[in-house]
Design a protein around this motif. Structure first.
Motif, short mmCIF file in Angstrom:
data_model
loop_
_atom_site.label_atom_id
_atom_site.label_comp_id
_atom_site.label_asym_id
_atom_site.label_seq_id
_atom_site.Cartn_x
_atom_site.Cartn_y
_atom_site.Cartn_z
N ARG A 309 0.83 -1.20 0.00
CA ARG A 309 0.00 0.00 0.00
C ARG A 309 0.87 1.26 0.00
O ARG A 309 0.54 2.24 -0.65
N ARG A 310 1.97 1.21 0.72
CA ARG A 310 2.90 2.34 0.75
C ARG A 310 3.53 2.55 -0.62
O ARG A 310 3.86 3.68 -1.01
N ARG A 312 1.88 2.15 -3.25
CA ARG A 312 0.71 2.41 -4.12
C ARG A 312 0.43 1.20 -5.01
O ARG A 312 0.15 1.33 -6.20
N PHE A 314 -1.28 -3.02 -5.21
CA PHE A 314 -2.37 -3.90 -4.81
C PHE A 314 -1.83 -5.18 -4.20
O PHE A 314 -0.73 -5.62 -4.52
N ASP A 316 -1.43 -8.74 -1.48
CA ASP A 316 -0.62 -9.22 -0.38
C ASP A 316 -0.26 -10.67 -0.69
O ASP A 316 -0.65 -11.22 -1.73
#
Length: 478
Positions: A309-310, A312, A314, A316
């Protein structure tokens, strides 16, 4: 066009990725049409053109070193000028020209259409002012579906076409001159990127996403087949976005079906798919279309959800594993490759452990591990939590060692299974690539006790051994 009966000579060096290779072949065609003769030996060239890469620090350094080496040839033979083109030239423009006076010109993408005239001006003793870089995303509308109406006025390398004057009209003809002779060739399907990954500067100098019309791509595939190509490697900055500016999110699936009908084309390979855009229908089409090889080049970049997320980005680890497992459940022999960044600002030891665990569970065929470095103009360069270079280097080295072990194990898993191999070299050894191996970067297959095969042949084999990521195989009856 020439002086007397003398065609001016040019040597072209292509740096970086397969997308740049397509751009180089367009440049080669334009130079040849404009009165230049391409030569393989740089010492025989009056001008040397270096198609630079501006992606990461090492690539930029390699490009500068190549330009300096070319400049050393000036005055020792026919070489009179050295010219920088490509991503680094586009990205830095005047700044590169001022810092590298050894280059006689730094030309941006807008110079490509008239590249022969630019080179002629330089050889005649003239000068061309280097451009001031700009954000090329501003050249096209923000809305993807509005881009078609203005795209013809924007220079987009690798999208060059010309009317077919060689016979009955059958569509656009590629502005391209093959620089290689192997059975595989990259084929550009789109350029640019609309994503905003925090670490990536590519959208700024490559521009907004622009798909090529499907008819152009199919016609260029036919042209490639006429030039001894058996496999097309579809390339772009983000292939899974193909068609969004054409108003059809299923355009890639339709393109693959159309390419499947091209006579003489044997393999279709798709590169650089974004996990966030990997639609079930696209996977269905890739697995069900005869000539599309089961090869999934997925841009994961990391496996820690918070760090992604950091970035930017998508996903996991679990969502990525679900993608891989769902494909493997339908096609166990499918190949998977990806690239990962370690040392991104704010990355913790826990994030690294998540990535290492993911790599062990994913069983990728190939994985590249890159050390993070700041790229000017990106969000990541402004973030807090930057790590020391020695920490980043140690993490990269540890993960790279792990990947070397894991991809070797994955290759061992294929021993005893069967597959298809495209022959790329014959002679002292017969070498090719299996369906799960992309060109140049994913390992090779050496065929044992093999005779009576030719470059471009596709043969059925049994894998009988491995050496790291590379495989050994023997022919079997189909």
């Amino acid at each position: 066009m020439s002086v007397g009966n003398h065609l001016m000579t040019v040597h072209l060096v292509s740096m970086g990725c397969a997308r740049n290779d397509v751009d180089s072949e367009e440049l080669a065609a334009r130079m040849e049409a404009g009165g230049f003769r391409l030569v393989d030996d740089p010492s025989e060239a009056e001008t040397i053109v270096v198609n630079t890469c501006g992606f990461i620090e090492q690539a930029k350094k390699d490009s500068v070193d190549t330009l300096l080496a070319a400049a050393d040839l000036k005055g020792e033979g026919p070489t009179q000028s050295v010219v920088a083109v490509g991503c680094m030239a586009e990205r830095y423009g005047r700044e590169l020209a001022e810092s590298l006076p050894e280059a006689d010109a730094v030309l941006g993408f807008d110079d490509y259409d008239d590249i022969a005239e630019r080179l002629r001006t330089i050889l005649d003793g003239g000068s061309i002012e280097a451009h001031v870089p700009r954000d090329r995303r501003t050249l096209l509308p923000i809305s993807p579906v509005d881009r078609g109406s203005v795209s013809s006025h924007v220079s987009v390398p690798g999208h060059g076409t010309a009317p077919d004057v060689s016979g009955p009209a059958s569509g656009p003809r590629a502005t391209r001159r093959r620089l290689g002779s192997g059975p595989s060739s990259p084929l550009k399907m789109a350029s640019g990127c609309d994503r905003r990954c925090a670490f990536c500067a590519i959208p700024r100098f490559r521009g907004s996403y622009l798909s090529r019309p499907a008819a152009e791509i199919v016609e260029e595939a036919r042209w490639l087949v006429d030039h001894d190509v058996k496999e097309v490697f579809l390339v772009s900055e983000n292939s899974s976005s193909y068609g969004k500016d054409l108003g059809d999110l299923r355009a890639l699936e339709k393109l693959l079906v159309d390419l499947n009908k091209v006579d003489g084309l044997e393999w279709i390979r798709v590169s650089y798919l974004q996990p966030a855009e990997l639609r079930p229908g696209l996977i269905d089409t890739m697995l069900a279309t005869d000539k599309v090889v089961p090869y999934f080049d997925l841009s994961f970049q990391h496996a820690s959800g918070p760090l992604l997320r950091r970035m930017r980005r998508f996903g996991d680890a679990e969502s990525f594993l679900n993608i891989i497992d769902s494909i493997r459940s339908r096609c166990p022999e499918a190949g998977f490759r990806s690239n990962f960044i370690t040392g991104f600002p704010g990355e913790t030891e826990a994030d690294v452990e998540i990535l290492a665990d993911f790599l062990q569970r994913a069983r990728l065929d190939v994985a590249g591990i890159f050390a993070y470095s700041d790229e000017e103009g990106t969000e990541a360069a402004t973030l807090d939590g930057h790590l020391d270079e020695d920490v980043i280097s140690a993490r990269r080295e540890n993960l790279a060692d792990l990947v070397d072990e894991l991809v070797s194990q994955r290759a061992e898993d294929r021993i005893g299974t069967r597959g298809r191999v495209m022959i790329e070299e014959t002679g002292e050894a017969v070498i090719g690539r299996a369906e799960h191996q992309g060109p140049e970067v994913d390992g090779v297959v050496t065929l044992l006790d093999c005779a009576d095969v030719n470059v471009g042949d596709i043969v059925d084999v049994e894998f009988v051994g491995s050496d790291g990521v590379d495989l050994l195989a023997r022919l079997v009856q189909a």
